[in-house]
Design a protein around this motif. Structure first.
Motif, PDB file in Angstrom:
ATOM      1  N   ARG A 191     -70.623   9.713 -16.105  1.00 33.05           N
ATOM      2  CA  ARG A 191     -69.738   8.834 -17.419  1.00 33.05           C
ATOM      3  C   ARG A 191     -68.671   7.656 -16.808  1.00 33.05           C
ATOM      4  N   ALA A 192     -67.810   7.166 -17.329  1.00 35.29           N
ATOM      5  CA  ALA A 192     -66.582   6.628 -17.414  1.00 35.29           C
ATOM      6  C   ALA A 192     -65.521   7.620 -16.902  1.00 35.29           C
ATOM      7  N   PHE A 193     -64.511   6.091 -16.782  1.00 27.80           N
ATOM      8  CA  PHE A 193     -62.860   6.980 -16.764  1.00 27.80           C
ATOM      9  C   PHE A 193     -62.358   7.887 -18.014  1.00 27.80           C
ATOM     10  N   THR A 194     -61.794   8.410 -18.075  1.00 31.14           N
ATOM     11  CA  THR A 194     -61.064   9.190 -18.778  1.00 31.14           C
ATOM     12  C   THR A 194     -59.804   9.492 -18.784  1.00 31.14           C
ATOM     13  N   TYR A 195     -59.324   9.370 -20.121  1.00 37.22           N
ATOM     14  CA  TYR A 195     -57.489   8.639 -19.557  1.00 37.22           C
ATOM     15  C   TYR A 195     -56.951   9.749 -18.390  1.00 37.22           C
ATOM     16  N   PHE A 196     -57.363  10.881 -18.739  1.00 34.65           N
ATOM     17  CA  PHE A 196     -56.532  11.913 -17.499  1.00 34.65           C
ATOM     18  C   PHE A 196     -57.178  11.726 -16.581  1.00 34.65           C
ATOM     19  N   ASP A 197     -58.250  11.284 -15.698  1.00 31.05           N
ATOM     20  CA  ASP A 197     -58.468  10.508 -14.958  1.00 31.05           C
ATOM     21  C   ASP A 197     -57.597   9.448 -14.175  1.00 31.05           C
ATOM     22  N   ILE A 198     -57.252   8.626 -14.892  1.00 31.00           N
ATOM     23  CA  ILE A 198     -56.311   7.729 -14.991  1.00 31.00           C
ATOM     24  C   ILE A 198     -54.508   8.754 -14.924  1.00 31.00           C
ATOM     25  N   LYS A 199     -54.327   9.338 -15.697  1.00 29.52           N
ATOM     26  CA  LYS A 199     -52.953   9.584 -15.376  1.00 29.52           C
ATOM     27  C   LYS A 199     -52.689   9.864 -14.706  1.00 29.52           C
ATOM     28  N   ASN A 200     -53.941  11.695 -14.356  1.00 32.78           N
ATOM     29  CA  ASN A 200     -53.771  12.614 -12.839  1.00 32.78           C
ATOM     30  C   ASN A 200     -54.077  11.989 -11.933  1.00 32.78           C
ATOM     31  N   ASN A 201     -54.276  10.991 -11.176  1.00 31.38           N
ATOM     32  CA  ASN A 201     -54.414  10.167 -10.840  1.00 31.38           C
ATOM     33  C   ASN A 201     -55.578  11.146  -9.485  1.00 31.38           C
ATOM     34  N   ASN A 202     -56.830  11.246 -10.540  1.00 32.42           N
ATOM     35  CA  ASN A 202     -58.278  11.706 -10.254  1.00 32.42           C
ATOM     36  C   ASN A 202     -58.302  11.651  -8.970  1.00 32.42           C
ATOM     37  N   LYS A 203     -59.374  11.839  -7.302  1.00 29.85           N
ATOM     38  CA  LYS A 203     -59.650  11.130  -6.801  1.00 29.85           C
ATOM     39  C   LYS A 203     -60.973  11.073  -7.467  1.00 29.85           C
ATOM     40  N   VAL A 204     -61.574  10.332  -8.329  1.00 28.36           N
ATOM     41  CA  VAL A 204     -63.421  10.179  -8.792  1.00 28.36           C
ATOM     42  C   VAL A 204     -63.331   8.555  -8.213  1.00 28.36           C
ATOM     43  N   CYS A 205     -64.196   8.211  -8.562  1.00 32.35           N
ATOM     44  CA  CYS A 205     -64.740   6.709  -8.842  1.00 32.35           C
ATOM     45  C   CYS A 205     -65.970   6.173  -9.945  1.00 32.35           C
ATOM     46  N   LEU A 206     -66.454   5.014  -9.587  1.00 29.87           N
ATOM     47  CA  LEU A 206     -67.782   3.993 -10.655  1.00 29.87           C
ATOM     48  C   LEU A 206     -68.229   3.442  -8.947  1.00 29.87           C
ATOM     49  N   PHE A 227     -63.514   9.999  -2.198  1.00 31.42           N
ATOM     50  CA  PHE A 227     -64.019  10.350  -3.580  1.00 31.42           C
ATOM     51  C   PHE A 227     -64.873  10.687  -3.960  1.00 31.42           C
ATOM     52  N   LYS A 228     -65.747  11.467  -5.480  1.00 32.78           N
ATOM     53  CA  LYS A 228     -66.416  12.905  -6.031  1.00 32.78           C
ATOM     54  C   LYS A 228     -66.918  10.710  -7.257  1.00 32.78           C
ATOM     55  N   VAL A 229     -68.204  10.577  -7.260  1.00 37.98           N
ATOM     56  CA  VAL A 229     -68.581   9.743  -8.040  1.00 37.98           C
ATOM     57  C   VAL A 229     -69.140  10.751  -9.573  1.00 37.98           C
ATOM     58  N   VAL A 230     -68.469  10.094  -9.816  1.00 37.26           N
ATOM     59  CA  VAL A 230     -68.777  10.284 -11.363  1.00 37.26           C
ATOM     60  C   VAL A 230     -69.622   9.239 -12.135  1.00 37.26           C
ATOM     61  N   GLY A 231     -69.677   8.345 -12.193  1.00 34.61           N
ATOM     62  CA  GLY A 231     -70.546   7.448 -12.704  1.00 34.61           C
ATOM     63  C   GLY A 231     -70.943   6.220 -11.850  1.00 34.61           C
ATOM     64  N   VAL A 232     -72.497   4.841 -12.057  1.00 33.76           N
ATOM     65  CA  VAL A 232     -72.918   3.735 -11.583  1.00 33.76           C
ATOM     66  C   VAL A 232     -73.054   3.121 -13.135  1.00 33.76           C
ATOM     67  N   LEU A 233     -72.136   2.013 -12.393  1.00 35.44           N
ATOM     68  CA  LEU A 233     -72.646   0.857 -13.573  1.00 35.44           C
ATOM     69  C   LEU A 233     -73.768   0.795 -13.487  1.00 35.44           C
ATOM     70  N   GLU A 234     -73.876  -0.285 -14.831  1.00 40.15           N
ATOM     71  CA  GLU A 234     -75.143  -0.904 -14.701  1.00 40.15           C
ATOM     72  C   GLU A 234     -74.937  -2.419 -14.245  1.00 40.15           C
ATOM     73  N   SER A 235     -76.461  -3.207 -13.747  1.00 42.17           N
ATOM     74  CA  SER A 235     -76.435  -4.354 -12.883  1.00 42.17           C
ATOM     75  C   SER A 235     -75.761  -5.608 -14.070  1.00 42.17           C
ATOM     76  N   LYS A 236     -75.437  -6.141 -12.910  1.00 42.27           N
ATOM     77  CA  LYS A 236     -74.860  -7.004 -13.661  1.00 42.27           C
ATOM     78  C   LYS A 236     -74.724  -8.833 -12.885  1.00 42.27           C
ATOM     79  N   GLY A 237     -75.842  -8.331 -11.693  1.00 42.50           N
ATOM     80  CA  GLY A 237     -76.221  -9.766 -11.139  1.00 42.50           C
ATOM     81  C   GLY A 237     -75.050 -10.044 -10.374  1.00 42.50           C
ATOM     82  N   SER A 238     -75.221 -11.795  -9.830  1.00 44.65           N
ATOM     83  CA  SER A 238     -74.349 -12.141  -8.776  1.00 44.65           C
ATOM     84  C   SER A 238     -74.265 -13.545  -9.716  1.00 44.65           C
TER      85      SER A 238
END
Length: 413
Positions: free
Chosen positions: A150-165, A192-203
């Motif tokens: 999943r993506a970041f939520t509003y609460f992830d950012i406001k609560n400073n959760n230790k999560v990452c993409l 950090f807890k991994v909550v999501g993997v991003l789609e490839s964008k290349g180089s």
């Protein structure tokens, strides 16, 4: 009609075989001109494809407020380069609190480092990972999609959760054969807890966009405390027709934040993805013109070489021409035969140049990880140009051959 055409082609090929070395040299010269044209345009097209894809992912209805414009102008005549102040954290906080244009989403972010080391259990990456501090709107404003999780939520950012993409390349290295979602990684000793993997964008230009980690912006500020952190503000508008109005409002808001008077110039930059694409297109346009100039000069030289080889061929085959005329061959038949020879040689050069040009474009795209696509327009133009060059170069030799006197030709030794 077709049998006559086929016979002319056969005679042309026999003539080419009889003077193989000269023909090969002429074909190579023509091929080099076409190679310059198709090769450069293939590389330029691959560059355009990649840049357009990367910048258009930002969205046609998105604009950024950043420290500088895309093209930083330097002063002439001893004038100093204009230096804008950084976009500070206080600037972005005040902007978020003040800017309230309806139907917009504001993303704030900064690059923490480009050489982080990421650890997972007993393994770790090389110190080459980019870490970004972002808010909940970063993904949609930059056109970034989540492949799994999943993506970041509003609460992830406001609560400073230790999560990452994390970027997609982590699944090929640190998390190979392991589903990273739900796993815990470590950056600078912070877990950090991994909550999501991003789609490839290349180089792009050697910058791997799939080796990055996104973390909540406040957590990032706590980990990276450099006093001169420069932030980027990105605003996305729901309806593109309001883009200019939203941009004007953002400029007014940020000018007030910077305390600029009405007569002072902006000390920050505004950029839209389409502006960047237009500027890149103008640069590649110059490269395309250069490709045409180089190829035209080379093809001009090859046309002279082609005319020369055909004149030599006419001289060497004077007796043959006399025999043909004595047997009843018309002027048009003789001239058509020599025209056919020049066209065949020209098309051989065209095929060689196109193959070399396409291979050059493929190699360029592979080296720099660009998106290659077949340059159909240059390939078609190359075929047309070589045909025209062959007709022009073969006109005089063909006319000369057709006008030869059969009696004088039969006497020729």
């Amino acid at each position: 009609m077709f049998s006559l055409f086929r016979e002319n082609v056969r005679i042309a090929l026999d003539s080419i075989r009889s003077q193989l070395l000269r023909t090969i040299l002429t074909v190579v010269i023509i091929g080099i001109g076409i190679w310059a044209l198709v090769g450069i345009l293939s590389a330029v097209k691959a560059l355009e494809n990649t840049i357009s894809t990367n910048f258009s992912s930002m969205g046609a209805n998105t604009f950024n407020i950043q420290r500088y414009e895309f093209n930083v102008q330097r002063g002439g005549g001893g004038e100093r380069e204009k230096i804008n102040p950084i976009i500070s954290y206080n600037n972005i906080r005040e902007f978020e609190d003040t800017y309230e244009f309806p139907g917009t989403y504001t993303s704030v972010s900064f690059r923490c480092t480009s050489n982080a080391e990421v650890k997972f259990e007993n393994e770790k990456t090389d110190p080459e990972i980019q870490v970004y501090g972002v808010n909940e709107n970063y993904l949609q404003n930059t056109g970034t999609e989540v492949e799994s999780g999943r993506a970041f939520t509003y609460f992830d950012i406001k609560n400073n959760n230790k999560v990452c993409l994390i970027g997609s390349d982590f699944t090929k290295g640190l998390f190979k054969d392991v589903n990273p979602v739900g796993k815990t990684l470590s950056i600078r000793g912070v877990k950090f807890k991994v909550v999501g993997v991003l789609e490839s964008k290349g180089s792009t230009f050697g910058n791997n966009q799939d080796l990055k980690v996104l973390i909540p912006i406040q957590v990032a500020r706590g980990m990276y405390t450099s006093p001169n952190i420069n932030y980027t503000i990105s605003i996305k508008v729901d309806d593109k027709q309001y883009l200019q109005t939203a941009q004007d409002e953002a400029i007014i808001t940020f000018r007030n934040i910077r305390g600029l008077s009405p007569i002072e110039e902006n000390n920050f930059g505004i950029e839209r993805s389409e502006d960047l694409i237009n500027r890149i297109t103008s640069i590649t346009g110059v490269l395309e013109v250069a490709a045409w100039i180089i190829s035209i000069i080379t093809i001009l030289g090859s046309s002279i070489a082609l005319m020369n080889i055909m004149l030599v061929s006419v001289t060497e085959r004077t007796r043959e021409i006399g025999v043909r005329k004595a047997l009843g061959a018309k002027r048009s038949t003789i001239s058509t035969q020599f025209f056919m020879e020049t066209i065949v040689i020209g098309q051989f050069g065209s095929i060689l140049g196109i193959l070399l040009g396409v291979l050059t474009g493929v190699a360029f795209a592979a080296i720099f990880n660009f998106d290659f696509s077949l340059p159909w327009a240059p390939m078609i133009w190359a075929t047309i140009i070589t045909f025209i060059v062959a007709v022009i170069a073969g006109a005089y030799p063909a006319t000369k051959a057709a006008k030869l006197d059969p009696i004088e030709s039969l006497r020729y030794e």
